[in-house]
Scaffold this motif. Structure first.
Motif, PDB file in Angstrom:
ATOM      1  N   SER A 111      18.804   9.887   1.485  1.00  0.00           N
ATOM      2  CA  SER A 111      18.162  10.570   0.332  1.00  0.00           C
ATOM      3  C   SER A 111      18.005   9.605  -0.826  1.00  0.00           C
ATOM      4  O   SER A 111      16.942   9.552  -1.465  1.00  0.00           O
ATOM      5  CB  SER A 111      18.997  11.769  -0.126  1.00  0.00           C
ATOM      6  OG  SER A 111      19.008  12.735   0.861  1.00  0.00           O
ATOM      7  N   ASP A 112      19.064   8.831  -1.087  1.00  0.00           N
ATOM      8  CA  ASP A 112      18.959   7.844  -2.191  1.00  0.00           C
ATOM      9  C   ASP A 112      17.848   6.823  -1.921  1.00  0.00           C
ATOM     10  O   ASP A 112      17.086   6.434  -2.818  1.00  0.00           O
ATOM     11  CB  ASP A 112      20.300   7.099  -2.357  1.00  0.00           C
ATOM     12  CG  ASP A 112      21.395   8.001  -2.955  1.00  0.00           C
ATOM     13  OD1 ASP A 112      21.009   9.068  -3.533  1.00  0.00           O
ATOM     14  OD2 ASP A 112      22.560   7.633  -2.885  1.00  0.00           O
ATOM     15  N   ALA A 113      17.885   6.430  -0.577  1.00  0.00           N
ATOM     16  CA  ALA A 113      16.826   5.428  -0.232  1.00  0.00           C
ATOM     17  C   ALA A 113      15.428   5.992  -0.424  1.00  0.00           C
ATOM     18  O   ALA A 113      14.520   5.307  -0.933  1.00  0.00           O
ATOM     19  CB  ALA A 113      17.037   4.982   1.234  1.00  0.00           C
ATOM     20  N   ILE A 114      15.300   7.273  -0.016  1.00  0.00           N
ATOM     21  CA  ILE A 114      13.968   7.909  -0.188  1.00  0.00           C
ATOM     22  C   ILE A 114      13.599   7.972  -1.677  1.00  0.00           C
ATOM     23  O   ILE A 114      12.472   7.643  -2.063  1.00  0.00           O
ATOM     24  CB  ILE A 114      13.949   9.314   0.455  1.00  0.00           C
ATOM     25  CG1 ILE A 114      13.936   9.177   1.963  1.00  0.00           C
ATOM     26  CG2 ILE A 114      12.744  10.155  -0.015  1.00  0.00           C
ATOM     27  CD1 ILE A 114      14.283  10.471   2.726  1.00  0.00           C
ATOM     28  N   ILE A 115      14.567   8.362  -2.488  1.00  0.00           N
ATOM     29  CA  ILE A 115      14.286   8.443  -3.946  1.00  0.00           C
ATOM     30  C   ILE A 115      13.884   7.069  -4.479  1.00  0.00           C
ATOM     31  O   ILE A 115      12.894   6.929  -5.220  1.00  0.00           O
ATOM     32  CB  ILE A 115      15.522   9.001  -4.695  1.00  0.00           C
ATOM     33  CG1 ILE A 115      15.684  10.477  -4.367  1.00  0.00           C
ATOM     34  CG2 ILE A 115      15.386   8.826  -6.208  1.00  0.00           C
ATOM     35  CD1 ILE A 115      17.041  11.051  -4.724  1.00  0.00           C
ATOM     36  N   LEU A 116      14.666   6.088  -4.043  1.00  0.00           N
ATOM     37  CA  LEU A 116      14.370   4.719  -4.507  1.00  0.00           C
ATOM     38  C   LEU A 116      12.977   4.284  -4.080  1.00  0.00           C
ATOM     39  O   LEU A 116      12.202   3.682  -4.859  1.00  0.00           O
ATOM     40  CB  LEU A 116      15.448   3.769  -3.923  1.00  0.00           C
ATOM     41  CG  LEU A 116      15.542   2.393  -4.554  1.00  0.00           C
ATOM     42  CD1 LEU A 116      15.954   2.484  -6.007  1.00  0.00           C
ATOM     43  CD2 LEU A 116      16.587   1.555  -3.788  1.00  0.00           C
ATOM     44  N   LEU A 117      12.647   4.651  -2.796  1.00  0.00           N
ATOM     45  CA  LEU A 117      11.315   4.273  -2.309  1.00  0.00           C
ATOM     46  C   LEU A 117      10.223   5.007  -3.076  1.00  0.00           C
ATOM     47  O   LEU A 117       9.168   4.424  -3.380  1.00  0.00           O
ATOM     48  CB  LEU A 117      11.172   4.579  -0.801  1.00  0.00           C
ATOM     49  CG  LEU A 117      11.727   3.495   0.135  1.00  0.00           C
ATOM     50  CD1 LEU A 117      11.733   3.995   1.578  1.00  0.00           C
ATOM     51  CD2 LEU A 117      10.868   2.226   0.029  1.00  0.00           C
TER      52      LEU A 117
ATOM     53  N   PRO B 262       0.840  -1.217   0.000  1.00  0.00           N
ATOM     54  CA  PRO B 262       0.000   0.000   0.000  1.00  0.00           C
ATOM     55  C   PRO B 262       0.870   1.261   0.000  1.00  0.00           C
ATOM     56  O   PRO B 262       1.930   1.288   0.650  1.00  0.00           O
ATOM     57  CB  PRO B 262      -0.819  -0.122   1.296  1.00  0.00           C
ATOM     58  CG  PRO B 262      -0.743  -1.539   1.684  1.00  0.00           C
ATOM     59  CD  PRO B 262       0.545  -2.066   1.174  1.00  0.00           C
ATOM     60  N   SER B 263       0.463   2.255  -0.720  1.00  0.00           N
ATOM     61  CA  SER B 263       1.264   3.494  -0.869  1.00  0.00           C
ATOM     62  C   SER B 263       1.451   4.181   0.478  1.00  0.00           C
ATOM     63  O   SER B 263       2.468   4.840   0.723  1.00  0.00           O
ATOM     64  CB  SER B 263       0.582   4.436  -1.881  1.00  0.00           C
ATOM     65  OG  SER B 263      -0.653   4.845  -1.419  1.00  0.00           O
ATOM     66  N   SER B 264       0.540   3.989   1.437  1.00  0.00           N
ATOM     67  CA  SER B 264       0.656   4.572   2.785  1.00  0.00           C
ATOM     68  C   SER B 264       1.878   3.991   3.508  1.00  0.00           C
ATOM     69  O   SER B 264       2.575   4.702   4.249  1.00  0.00           O
ATOM     70  CB  SER B 264      -0.620   4.297   3.579  1.00  0.00           C
ATOM     71  OG  SER B 264      -0.866   2.906   3.616  1.00  0.00           O
ATOM     72  N   ASP B 265       2.126   2.666   3.184  1.00  0.00           N
ATOM     73  CA  ASP B 265       3.311   2.039   3.811  1.00  0.00           C
ATOM     74  C   ASP B 265       4.577   2.704   3.280  1.00  0.00           C
ATOM     75  O   ASP B 265       5.511   2.999   4.040  1.00  0.00           O
ATOM     76  CB  ASP B 265       3.340   0.544   3.463  1.00  0.00           C
ATOM     77  CG  ASP B 265       2.274  -0.249   4.219  1.00  0.00           C
ATOM     78  OD1 ASP B 265       1.570   0.361   5.069  1.00  0.00           O
ATOM     79  OD2 ASP B 265       2.112  -1.466   3.944  1.00  0.00           O
ATOM     80  N   PHE B 266       4.522   2.906   1.923  1.00  0.00           N
ATOM     81  CA  PHE B 266       5.674   3.630   1.342  1.00  0.00           C
ATOM     82  C   PHE B 266       5.801   5.001   1.978  1.00  0.00           C
ATOM     83  O   PHE B 266       6.883   5.431   2.351  1.00  0.00           O
ATOM     84  CB  PHE B 266       5.493   3.780  -0.182  1.00  0.00           C
ATOM     85  CG  PHE B 266       5.924   2.551  -0.962  1.00  0.00           C
ATOM     86  CD1 PHE B 266       7.289   2.313  -1.161  1.00  0.00           C
ATOM     87  CD2 PHE B 266       4.994   1.695  -1.482  1.00  0.00           C
ATOM     88  CE1 PHE B 266       7.649   1.194  -1.879  1.00  0.00           C
ATOM     89  CE2 PHE B 266       5.387   0.592  -2.190  1.00  0.00           C
ATOM     90  CZ  PHE B 266       6.711   0.296  -2.424  1.00  0.00           C
ATOM     91  N   ASP B 267       4.663   5.680   2.116  1.00  0.00           N
ATOM     92  CA  ASP B 267       4.681   7.054   2.646  1.00  0.00           C
ATOM     93  C   ASP B 267       5.230   7.070   4.074  1.00  0.00           C
ATOM     94  O   ASP B 267       6.046   7.960   4.426  1.00  0.00           O
ATOM     95  CB  ASP B 267       3.245   7.631   2.623  1.00  0.00           C
ATOM     96  CG  ASP B 267       2.785   7.969   1.210  1.00  0.00           C
ATOM     97  OD1 ASP B 267       3.679   8.117   0.331  1.00  0.00           O
ATOM     98  OD2 ASP B 267       1.551   8.054   0.973  1.00  0.00           O
TER      99      ASP B 267
ATOM    100  N   ILE C  18      10.440   5.928  -6.129  1.00  0.00           N
ATOM    101  CA  ILE C  18      10.319   5.232  -7.436  1.00  0.00           C
ATOM    102  C   ILE C  18       9.497   3.953  -7.252  1.00  0.00           C
ATOM    103  O   ILE C  18       8.599   3.657  -8.046  1.00  0.00           O
ATOM    104  CB  ILE C  18      11.720   4.921  -8.015  1.00  0.00           C
ATOM    105  CG1 ILE C  18      12.411   6.218  -8.444  1.00  0.00           C
ATOM    106  CG2 ILE C  18      11.643   3.971  -9.218  1.00  0.00           C
ATOM    107  CD1 ILE C  18      13.911   6.071  -8.721  1.00  0.00           C
ATOM    108  N   LEU C  19       9.816   3.239  -6.196  1.00  0.00           N
ATOM    109  CA  LEU C  19       9.066   1.997  -5.942  1.00  0.00           C
ATOM    110  C   LEU C  19       7.581   2.285  -5.730  1.00  0.00           C
ATOM    111  O   LEU C  19       6.703   1.553  -6.210  1.00  0.00           O
ATOM    112  CB  LEU C  19       9.629   1.284  -4.695  1.00  0.00           C
ATOM    113  CG  LEU C  19      10.877   0.432  -4.922  1.00  0.00           C
ATOM    114  CD1 LEU C  19      11.440  -0.066  -3.585  1.00  0.00           C
ATOM    115  CD2 LEU C  19      10.535  -0.757  -5.804  1.00  0.00           C
ATOM    116  N   LYS C  20       7.351   3.398  -4.988  1.00  0.00           N
ATOM    117  CA  LYS C  20       5.954   3.772  -4.747  1.00  0.00           C
ATOM    118  C   LYS C  20       5.239   4.050  -6.063  1.00  0.00           C
ATOM    119  O   LYS C  20       4.095   3.578  -6.302  1.00  0.00           O
ATOM    120  CB  LYS C  20       5.907   5.002  -3.834  1.00  0.00           C
ATOM    121  CG  LYS C  20       4.500   5.390  -3.420  1.00  0.00           C
ATOM    122  CD  LYS C  20       4.490   6.736  -2.761  1.00  0.00           C
ATOM    123  CE  LYS C  20       3.052   7.260  -2.646  1.00  0.00           C
ATOM    124  NZ  LYS C  20       3.033   8.649  -2.194  1.00  0.00           N
ATOM    125  N   THR C  21       5.899   4.771  -6.952  1.00  0.00           N
ATOM    126  CA  THR C  21       5.299   5.092  -8.256  1.00  0.00           C
ATOM    127  C   THR C  21       5.035   3.815  -9.049  1.00  0.00           C
ATOM    128  O   THR C  21       3.946   3.622  -9.606  1.00  0.00           O
ATOM    129  CB  THR C  21       6.235   6.013  -9.059  1.00  0.00           C
ATOM    130  OG1 THR C  21       6.606   7.104  -8.226  1.00  0.00           O
ATOM    131  CG2 THR C  21       5.569   6.514 -10.331  1.00  0.00           C
TER     132      THR C  21
END
Lengths: 306, 490
Positions: free
Chosen positions: B217-223, B189-194, B225-228
């Motif tokens: 920051s990289d991890a956030i970007i990667l997440l 679920p996108s909320s988990d990503f959020d 991307i994963l969320k998208t």
């Protein structure tokens, strides 16, 4: 003449408004020859038709042995034989076939019939013509066949309607001889004729029919003595003169036949030729007999049947 | 005594009748000639020498096939240039039926055919129309069958391929369902990503370590991307679900079609064009026209012979010179009447005897299978007709009027029977009186016995009514003989 076999009592016959016979009384004696004479159309045949039970009278009675003929017509038919003017037989049957046929219709048994037919053919002189078709017979032979047919059941009374009409003197002579011969065997004969000489010669009784009535019925001899005449011609002339010329004139207007009197004495009978005296008819009669005897001799020489 | 008189009268009748050898032979033999001639003429079960006129405004395969059909049926085809010529030819009796073919419009493929027949020849007209119609029907049905067969082929193709398609669709739908389930299990679920991204962002803001901050920051970007990607997978999964629903809908529609197709067995186009197969069968298999014709012929011979012979006999007897002497004999009227009747009956039975022998031995037809029934019909009907003829003979005086009255009577019986026009064509009132026509009764009785071989019980009604005719006319004849007594010429 007292043995009355057939009696007509007050017989009247009307056809519509036309009265043919007006209350006539006539007695026909047994075993005798009775001649009914009168002009054609006077009702002679009507009397015969009534005696033969073909017509019923408008009024009056006809008795045979004192019994009304219309109460037992089948028996009357067995006792009466009738030969009519034109002949009454089948033209396409032979002489013998005709006789056998009528004999069977009169219920004559076959045993009796066949010998009787043979005898009759001899009696009337038709033996040689037994297989000839009736249509091929001569006029005289036809008359004899008709009389034979009327005799086939051995009738008590033979009724002949103008048996000599249209015949030549020889045949007339032969037929009259035959009638006399039949009567000699005990058959009562009633016949009509216009020929006074015939009636004069063979009738035991003569009935004169005039204006729907029988005006005389007596033996020929009694009539002749009553009217003081030598023959029946004279009797008629006197009857007419008694009735008066007016009656005769009425007859002329009433019956056209008087305008053309018969050559066979009819004119004399009814006084049509007043100039003619009784000798004329006697002469004619004598001539006829001479003619008959001469022709007969000639015929016998040729071997003819007639 | 009665029998003696009767036999004498009959003997005399026969003697006179046979004395004219030529005419008696003619009277006795003519029916035989008619029967044999008719038997040979109608020794077939089909129509011959029937001319069919044809006019076609434009030719098509169908019209050509119909014309060929006429030829095959033995009709003789004549072509005419115009429809009026063709119709006029029927009026002139040059042809018996006219068929006019026409196209309905220039681009129409539908042909029409009109028949013109002379209905004054009603029996022939009906037969011709029936035959012509059957020719047209055969050709028309053949064309229809061709088109319908195409349709059936298409349906069969669909029917054949549809189950395969259904299987493929079912497999696809189940595969889709399966993959959808496994993909769904992978979706986060996108909320988990959020929440993870938010935690990482707060951790990054709290840390001073630059390298850690960069890694976060990289991890956030990667997440993100994963969320998208996760969101895109979710969207794709929704569209897959829609496809799956459509597949299920399609399968839902295919199933009843298949069920319906399976439940109906369509074997041939003929079953669709003519679902009810009609055939007209004769109740007398293998009968020829003469078999149907003979009962009618016998009825006509009986009618005309009896009426004319008996009336002529009576008139001759009335006109004979011997009439008066016959009257003077002690013979009863009934004896005369029965002698004439028996003479006529004997002569006509001889006529029929010869006819039957001729028909039996020359034409080879068997008529004596039911002799008792046959003889009963013959004797009763002849008796009725003879007494009708005798009645006529006694009523009228001259030869002309007796012949005329006999012919008129026979004509009435004939016209109001089935011989010329079917009695069913007449008005209702007349049909109800048809049982009073002795010719219809005789014809019907003969057919029942000769054609259908029915027993005595089936003809009792006809025999009873014919016997009634005999009684009525016997009484009438007796009284008329008494009333119309001829005057002897004395």
């Amino acid at each position: 003449m007292d043995d009355k076999l057939i009696q007509l009592k007050g017989v009247t016959k009307r056809f519509g408004k036309n009265t043919v016979l007006d209350s006539i009384d006539l007695d026909i004696p047994e075993d005798k020859i009775t001649g009914i004479i009168g002009a054609s159309g006077e009702g002679k045949s009507t009397i015969l038709k009534m005696i033969a039970s073909f017509y019923k009278p408008t009024s009056g009675k006809i008795l045979y042995f004192n019994r009304d003929i219309f109460k037992d017509t089948m028996n009357i038919k067995r006792s009466f034989g009738l030969a009519i003017e034109g002949g009454s037989f089948y033209e396409n049957l032979t002489v013998k076939e005709n006789l056998v046929y009528f004999g069977r219709l009169y219920h004559v048994s076959k045993k009796v019939l066949f010998p009787r037919v043979e005898g009759l053919m001899k009696f009337v002189g038709l033996s040689r013509a037994e297989d000839v078709l009736a249509k091929n017979l001569s006029l005289g032979m036809k008359k004899r066949l008709d009389i034979a047919c009327a005799l086939v059941h051995n009738p008590h009374v033979l009724i002949l309607d103008e048996p000599t009409a249209d015949l030549d003197p020889l045949l007339r002579f032969q037929i009259m001889k035959l009638v006399k011969k039949i009567n000699s065997h005990g058959t009562t004969i009633v016949f009509t004729t216009q020929l006074l000489s015939e009636a004069d010669k063979i009738c035991d009784k003569v009935a004169i029919l005039y204006n729907e009535k029988i005006i005389e019925q007596e033996s020929s001899s009694k009539l002749k003595s009553k009217y003081k005449s030598n023959d029946l011609d004279g009797v008629f002339r006197k009857i007419f003169s008694k009735k008066g010329r007016k009656t005769y004139q009425e007859s002329i207007h009433k019956k056209t036949k008087f305008e053309e009197p018969s050559h066979e004495g009819g004119a004399a009978m009814f006084g049509g030729d007043e100039k003619k005296d009784s000798n004329d008819s006697i002469t004619r009669e004598e001539l006829e007999e001479v003619f008959a005897s001469k022709k007969n001799k000639k015929h016998k020489k040729k071997g003819g049947t007639e | 005594m009665v029998f003696g008189s009767l036999s004498a009268l009959m003997k005399k009748n026969f003697l006179i009748f046979f004395r004219s050898k030529f005419s008696s032979a003619l009277i006795i033999l003519i029916p035989l000639f008619i029967a044999i001639a008719a038997g040979y003429a109608f020794d077939t079960s089909s129509l011959t020498n029937v001319y069919v006129g044809v006019h076609s405004s434009s030719s098509s395969n169908l019209t050509q096939n119909i014309i060929s059909g006429f030829n095959e049926k033995g009709f003789l085809v004549k072509e005419y240039g115009s429809s009026q010529e063709c119709i006029d030819a029927v009026k002139m009796n040059l042809i018996q039926i006219c068929s006019i073919f026409s196209m309905e419009g220039s681009n129409s493929t539908r042909d029409s055919v009109d028949f013109y027949v002379d209905y004054s020849r009603i029996n022939l007209a009906d037969t011709l129309v029936k035959n012509a119609e059957s020719s047209v029907h055969e050709e028309s049905a053949s064309e229809g069958e061709f088109f319908v067969q195409d349709l059936i082929n298409i349906i069969n193709l669909v029917k054949e391929n549809l189950p395969e398609a259904k299987t493929v669709l079912t497999l696809a739908s189940s595969g889709l369902e399966e993959s959808q389930g496994s993909v769904e299990s992978w979706i986060v679920p996108s909320s988990d990503f959020d929440s993870v991204i938010n935690s990482l962002e707060s951790a990054r803001s709290e840390t001073n370590d630059s390298s850690l901050e960069d890694s976060l920051s990289d991890a956030i970007i990667l997440l993100q991307i994963l969320k998208t990607n996760n969101a895109e997978i979710s969207v794709n999964l929704d569209s897959q679900s829609e496809i799956y629903d459509n597949l299920l809908f399609a399968l839902g529609k295919i199933n009843p079609v298949l069920d319906l197709a399976d439940s109906r067995e369509i074997e041939s186009a003929e079953n669709i064009i003519s679902p009810i197969k009609m055939s007209v069968n004769s109740i007398n298999e293998g009968s020829k026209s003469r078999d149907y014709f003979m009962p009618v012929l016998f009825s006509l011979i009986a009618l005309f012979s009896s009426l004319l012979l008996s009336s002529a006999f009576v008139l001759n007897e009335k006109k004979t010179q011997a009439y008066f002497r016959n009257f003077m004999t002690p013979t009863r009227s009934m004896t005369f009447i029965f002698s004439t009747y028996l003479t006529c009956l004997a002569i006509i039975l001889v006529q029929f005897g010869l006819v039957f022998l001729g028909v039996e031995f020359i034409l080879g037809m068997n008529l004596f299978s039911m002799p008792l029934e046959f003889l009963s019909i013959l004797v009763v009907s002849l008796t009725a007709f003879i007494f009708i003829g005798m009645f006529i003979g006694y009523v009228f005086r001259s030869e002309e009027s007796v012949i005329f009255a006999s012919m008129i009577t026979a004509g009435i019986f004939l016209f109001f029977s089935n011989t010329i026009i079917p009695i069913e064509n007449t008005s209702g009132n007349l049909i109800s009186f048809s049982f009073l026509n002795p010719l219809i009764l005789l014809d019907s009785a003969f057919k029942k016995v000769l054609l259908f071989g029915l027993s005595f019980s089936s003809i009792i009604l006809e025999l009873t009514v014919l016997f009634g005719f005999f009684i009525v006319f016997l009484v009438l004849t007796y009284f008329v003989k008494k009333i119309t007594r001829r005057e002897p010429s004395i």
